[in-house]
Design a protein around this motif. Sequence first.
Motif, PDB file in Angstrom:
ATOM      1  N   THR A 141     -18.244  80.355  83.124  1.00  0.00           N
ATOM      2  CA  THR A 141     -19.586  80.038  82.654  1.00  0.00           C
ATOM      3  C   THR A 141     -19.927  80.986  81.501  1.00  0.00           C
ATOM      4  OG1 THR A 141     -20.088  79.648  84.961  1.00  0.00           O
ATOM      5  CG2 THR A 141     -21.952  79.643  83.426  1.00  0.00           C
ATOM      6  N   PRO A 142     -20.410  80.443  80.388  1.00  0.00           N
ATOM      7  CA  PRO A 142     -20.726  81.341  79.272  1.00  0.00           C
ATOM      8  C   PRO A 142     -21.845  82.307  79.652  1.00  0.00           C
ATOM      9  CG  PRO A 142     -21.496  79.121  78.817  1.00  0.00           C
ATOM     10  CD  PRO A 142     -20.679  79.037  80.065  1.00  0.00           C
ATOM     11  N   ASN A 143     -21.729  83.503  79.141  1.00  0.00           N
ATOM     12  CA  ASN A 143     -22.726  84.533  79.386  1.00  0.00           C
ATOM     13  C   ASN A 143     -24.095  84.060  78.889  1.00  0.00           C
ATOM     14  OD1 ASN A 143     -24.272  86.802  79.495  1.00  0.00           O
ATOM     15  ND2 ASN A 143     -22.771  88.145  78.480  1.00  0.00           N
ATOM     16  N   PRO A 144     -25.079  83.978  79.767  1.00  0.00           N
ATOM     17  CA  PRO A 144     -26.406  83.486  79.349  1.00  0.00           C
ATOM     18  C   PRO A 144     -27.023  84.337  78.245  1.00  0.00           C
ATOM     19  CG  PRO A 144     -26.395  84.068  81.701  1.00  0.00           C
ATOM     20  CD  PRO A 144     -25.011  84.288  81.204  1.00  0.00           C
ATOM     21  N   VAL A 145     -26.655  85.617  78.207  1.00  0.00           N
ATOM     22  CA  VAL A 145     -27.193  86.472  77.146  1.00  0.00           C
ATOM     23  C   VAL A 145     -26.738  85.957  75.777  1.00  0.00           C
ATOM     24  CG1 VAL A 145     -27.197  88.809  76.169  1.00  0.00           C
ATOM     25  CG2 VAL A 145     -27.288  88.490  78.647  1.00  0.00           C
ATOM     26  N   LEU A 146     -25.466  85.575  75.698  1.00  0.00           N
ATOM     27  CA  LEU A 146     -24.943  85.051  74.430  1.00  0.00           C
ATOM     28  C   LEU A 146     -25.680  83.781  74.021  1.00  0.00           C
ATOM     29  CD1 LEU A 146     -21.097  85.580  74.910  1.00  0.00           C
ATOM     30  CD2 LEU A 146     -22.653  86.936  73.518  1.00  0.00           C
ATOM     31  N   LEU A 147     -25.895  82.897  75.000  1.00  0.00           N
ATOM     32  CA  LEU A 147     -26.592  81.641  74.692  1.00  0.00           C
ATOM     33  C   LEU A 147     -28.028  81.926  74.262  1.00  0.00           C
ATOM     34  CD1 LEU A 147     -25.302  79.210  77.465  1.00  0.00           C
ATOM     35  CD2 LEU A 147     -24.393  79.632  75.169  1.00  0.00           C
ATOM     36  N   ALA A 148     -28.631  82.904  74.926  1.00  0.00           N
ATOM     37  CA  ALA A 148     -30.004  83.271  74.559  1.00  0.00           C
ATOM     38  C   ALA A 148     -30.045  83.828  73.140  1.00  0.00           C
ATOM     39  CB  ALA A 148     -30.558  84.291  75.551  1.00  0.00           C
ATOM     40  N   ILE A 149     -28.995  84.605  72.799  1.00  0.00           N
ATOM     41  CA  ILE A 149     -28.919  85.147  71.434  1.00  0.00           C
ATOM     42  C   ILE A 149     -28.858  84.003  70.420  1.00  0.00           C
ATOM     43  CG2 ILE A 149     -27.390  86.373  69.819  1.00  0.00           C
ATOM     44  CD1 ILE A 149     -26.692  88.272  72.102  1.00  0.00           C
ATOM     45  N   LEU A 150     -28.041  82.975  70.734  1.00  0.00           N
ATOM     46  CA  LEU A 150     -27.925  81.825  69.834  1.00  0.00           C
ATOM     47  C   LEU A 150     -29.276  81.127  69.665  1.00  0.00           C
ATOM     48  CD1 LEU A 150     -24.487  80.279  70.881  1.00  0.00           C
ATOM     49  CD2 LEU A 150     -25.026  81.596  68.814  1.00  0.00           C
ATOM     50  N   VAL A 151     -29.968  80.927  70.779  1.00  0.00           N
ATOM     51  CA  VAL A 151     -31.281  80.270  70.719  1.00  0.00           C
ATOM     52  C   VAL A 151     -32.232  81.099  69.856  1.00  0.00           C
ATOM     53  CG1 VAL A 151     -33.316  79.582  72.043  1.00  0.00           C
ATOM     54  CG2 VAL A 151     -31.024  79.098  72.931  1.00  0.00           C
ATOM     55  N   ALA A 152     -32.212  82.425  70.107  1.00  0.00           N
ATOM     56  CA  ALA A 152     -33.121  83.302  69.366  1.00  0.00           C
ATOM     57  C   ALA A 152     -32.845  83.233  67.861  1.00  0.00           C
ATOM     58  CB  ALA A 152     -32.978  84.736  69.866  1.00  0.00           C
ATOM     59  N   TYR A 153     -31.559  83.289  67.503  1.00  0.00           N
ATOM     60  CA  TYR A 153     -31.211  83.189  66.089  1.00  0.00           C
ATOM     61  C   TYR A 153     -31.679  81.852  65.506  1.00  0.00           C
ATOM     62  CZ  TYR A 153     -28.316  87.383  65.486  1.00  0.00           C
ATOM     63  OH  TYR A 153     -27.876  88.663  65.356  1.00  0.00           O
ATOM     64  N   ALA A 154     -31.397  80.775  66.220  1.00  0.00           N
ATOM     65  CA  ALA A 154     -31.748  79.438  65.733  1.00  0.00           C
ATOM     66  C   ALA A 154     -33.245  79.346  65.456  1.00  0.00           C
ATOM     67  CB  ALA A 154     -31.314  78.371  66.731  1.00  0.00           C
ATOM     68  N   VAL A 155     -34.040  79.812  66.403  1.00  0.00           N
ATOM     69  CA  VAL A 155     -35.495  79.687  66.276  1.00  0.00           C
ATOM     70  C   VAL A 155     -36.031  80.634  65.199  1.00  0.00           C
ATOM     71  CG1 VAL A 155     -37.699  80.014  67.460  1.00  0.00           C
ATOM     72  CG2 VAL A 155     -35.792  78.885  68.639  1.00  0.00           C
ATOM     73  N   ALA A 156     -35.626  81.900  65.289  1.00  0.00           N
ATOM     74  CA  ALA A 156     -36.198  82.906  64.389  1.00  0.00           C
ATOM     75  C   ALA A 156     -35.807  82.646  62.936  1.00  0.00           C
ATOM     76  CB  ALA A 156     -35.751  84.298  64.819  1.00  0.00           C
ATOM     77  N   ILE A 157     -34.521  82.397  62.713  1.00  0.00           N
ATOM     78  CA  ILE A 157     -34.076  82.227  61.327  1.00  0.00           C
ATOM     79  C   ILE A 157     -34.635  80.931  60.729  1.00  0.00           C
ATOM     80  CG2 ILE A 157     -32.064  82.084  59.788  1.00  0.00           C
ATOM     81  CD1 ILE A 157     -30.539  83.795  61.774  1.00  0.00           C
TER      82      ILE A 157
END
Lengths: 316, 231
Positions: B204-220
Amino acid sequence: MRHRTRILKGMAVIEVTDLRKRYGDLTVLDGVSFTVEQGEIFGILGPNGAGKTTAVECVQGLRRPDGGTIRVLGLDPAEHRRTLCEQVGVQLQDTRLPDNLKVWEALDLYASFYPRPADWRQLLEQCGLHDRRDTRFGKLSGGQKQRLFIALALVGNPRVAFLDELTTGLDPQARRTTWALIEQIRTTGVTVVLVSHFMDEVEELCDRAAIVDRGRIVALDTPAGIVDAIDADHAMRFTLTAGDPADLAALPGVSRVTRTGDRVVVTGRGDFATTVTAALARHHMPVSDLRIDKRTLDDAFVALTGRPLDPQESRS
Amino acid sequence: MTKLAVVEVKLLTREPGAIFALLIPLFILVVFGSSIPPGDTVLLPTAVAIAVAMVGLYLLPTTLATYRERGILRRMSTTPVRPANLLAVQVALQSVLALTTCALLIAVAGTVLDAHLPTAVGTVAVTLLLGTAAMFAVGLLIAALARNGRTANGVGVLLYFPMAYLAGLMQPTSQMPPLLARIGEYTPLGAFRQSMHQVWADTTPNPVLLAILVAYAVAISAVAARFFRWE
């Protein structure tokens, strides 16, 4: 130069009153007012940086003016831009299409943007691009690109079309072709606003024109009216084989007579040329190679503003 | 809208850059794929990350910045159709291109190269989408800030190499200085590569990594939207 009988005269398509716009400390438009009537070709003429494009962009609703009122087809473009978009066609300065877009695709696409588009196949024919139907934009000549942009400005079946710096960068042949196309549009009854810094273009095409300089309108009339109104000397030249032309200086309107060999130059203002030719005939002074310098909007511009219009940009 | 999409698809197929974005990851996959052991779980996620990064960092910003530079967005704003539609069509289309490339890579790797294919299809899809969103956000930011298409392209190239290095796309992270490898985990591309790798290894992918992706997507994306100029 032509004066068209305006059958539909009286209905204002565009009304601009006391338009003002500043960018920081720079006043771009300083109280511009004009009215464009149904079916006419109206020129907005002036040097680069005079404020022409800003004025037109305010009228199109692309910019908000700082002051003044604008009505296009009775609506304020700042408030009703969406509604007006359907009835106003635009050709912008310095726009291009993707190089790989074919001519017919561009027309077909832009036609799909409008609720009641014109038949683009017919426009293609009208603009002389039928043999370029499948050519990509990047492969078109400058004149062909410009004609495509005119077609795109008309493809939505607009009531008003704005054409901005239509022939800048075109060779004389292509300019003539483009002018002929505008003449054709005239017959369809579309009101055209032509923005240009070429005097000859406005002289050739426009029913009326406003000369804009440094954010103000310095003249507004038919091109012939603007030229006639200027109070400046112009010249007539001829070869005189016998007689003394010095007496001509006393004639009304004549300001100066100069003679170099048998070549004579008479300068004056108003209708002096007719007076001079009549006097020459009366005194049986035979002249040849008679030439009267035609006054143009260029002369009018110099007379109105005290400087020539874009000296660097003079074309042959 | 339909016509706009059709025309943009046609333009994309006539764009050599789009073909390269498709072929380069495929080329990398095939060249390196000849020496992988059967059941490999490293190469394919790497190729997928490269494919998405290329579309997001080169193709999307270059196209959008060129459209603005050419006055196409401005020209459209004088028609009844808003130029935002063109932007939306482009983002959708480039996403399709990126995902198509990924599908192609997976198909080739799974059949010809006998690489390992993950079983959790849903997780693959989610991770892929989040990674694409993060990379596209970076691309939109480039498009927002670049003056013209050429600048956008240059910035894309300049960003791609350090991002790819930090993400461990150039060499395995185990051979990188530990600090850089650590930093790399938190870059958009690094987080994407790593989570894809975890999915591929059937973990299972590390949820922290997925959260980082979401954060980048939204913020940038938000920053890009804030600075985007139509002309």
